[in-house]
Design a protein around this motif. Sequence first.
Motif, PDB file in Angstrom:
ATOM      1  N   THR A   4       1.563   2.368   4.057  1.00 16.18           N
ATOM      2  CA  THR A   4       2.497   3.290   3.417  1.00 16.18           C
ATOM      3  C   THR A   4       2.007   3.615   2.019  1.00 16.18           C
ATOM      4  OG1 THR A   4       3.817   1.447   2.625  1.00 16.18           O
ATOM      5  CG2 THR A   4       4.460   2.407   4.725  1.00 16.18           C
ATOM      6  N   PRO A   5       2.243   4.830   1.547  1.00 16.55           N
ATOM      7  CA  PRO A   5       1.759   5.185   0.220  1.00 16.55           C
ATOM      8  C   PRO A   5       2.512   4.413  -0.864  1.00 16.55           C
ATOM      9  CG  PRO A   5       3.047   6.969   1.158  1.00 16.55           C
ATOM     10  CD  PRO A   5       2.895   5.927   2.214  1.00 16.55           C
ATOM     11  N   SER A   6       1.785   4.042  -1.889  1.00 11.95           N
ATOM     12  CA  SER A   6       2.397   3.310  -2.993  1.00 11.95           C
ATOM     13  C   SER A   6       2.855   4.284  -4.072  1.00 11.95           C
ATOM     14  CB  SER A   6       1.397   2.314  -3.577  1.00 11.95           C
ATOM     15  OG  SER A   6       0.312   3.028  -4.137  1.00 11.95           O
ATOM     16  N   ASN A   7       3.628   3.798  -4.991  1.00 11.61           N
ATOM     17  CA  ASN A   7       4.108   4.624  -6.097  1.00 11.61           C
ATOM     18  C   ASN A   7       3.160   4.509  -7.277  1.00 11.61           C
ATOM     19  OD1 ASN A   7       6.300   5.482  -4.662  1.00 11.61           O
ATOM     20  ND2 ASN A   7       7.655   3.890  -5.422  1.00 11.61           N
ATOM     21  N   GLY A   8       1.910   4.801  -7.057  1.00 10.61           N
ATOM     22  CA  GLY A   8       0.897   4.742  -8.101  1.00 10.61           C
ATOM     23  C   GLY A   8       0.973   5.965  -8.994  1.00 10.61           C
ATOM     24  N   GLY A  22       0.613   9.683 -10.377  1.00  8.79           N
ATOM     25  CA  GLY A  22       0.788  10.964  -9.703  1.00  8.79           C
ATOM     26  C   GLY A  22      -0.509  11.735  -9.623  1.00  8.79           C
TER      27      GLY A  22
END
Length: 72
Positions: free
Chosen positions: A32-36, A38
């Motif tokens: 799942t994509p991380s909240n790194g 933008g």
Amino acid sequence: MQNKYIFASILISFVGLAAMAQESGRFPSPPTPSNGPGPPGLPIDGGIVILFVIALIFGVYKTYGLVAKKTS
């Protein structure tokens, strides 16, 4: 003879498509994509309209050149 080759090509394509469409248990699901951080601040489609207009003008120019050469 050529119909056999066309049929074989279509059959191989469908077999490959069916093999790729099946979900396999061997491969894990993608992470799942991380909240790194933008995305960068540069837009991808900044000059797409200008590029489209230039391509349209070039296409009209080349078409007109071919038609003019054909008629003369």
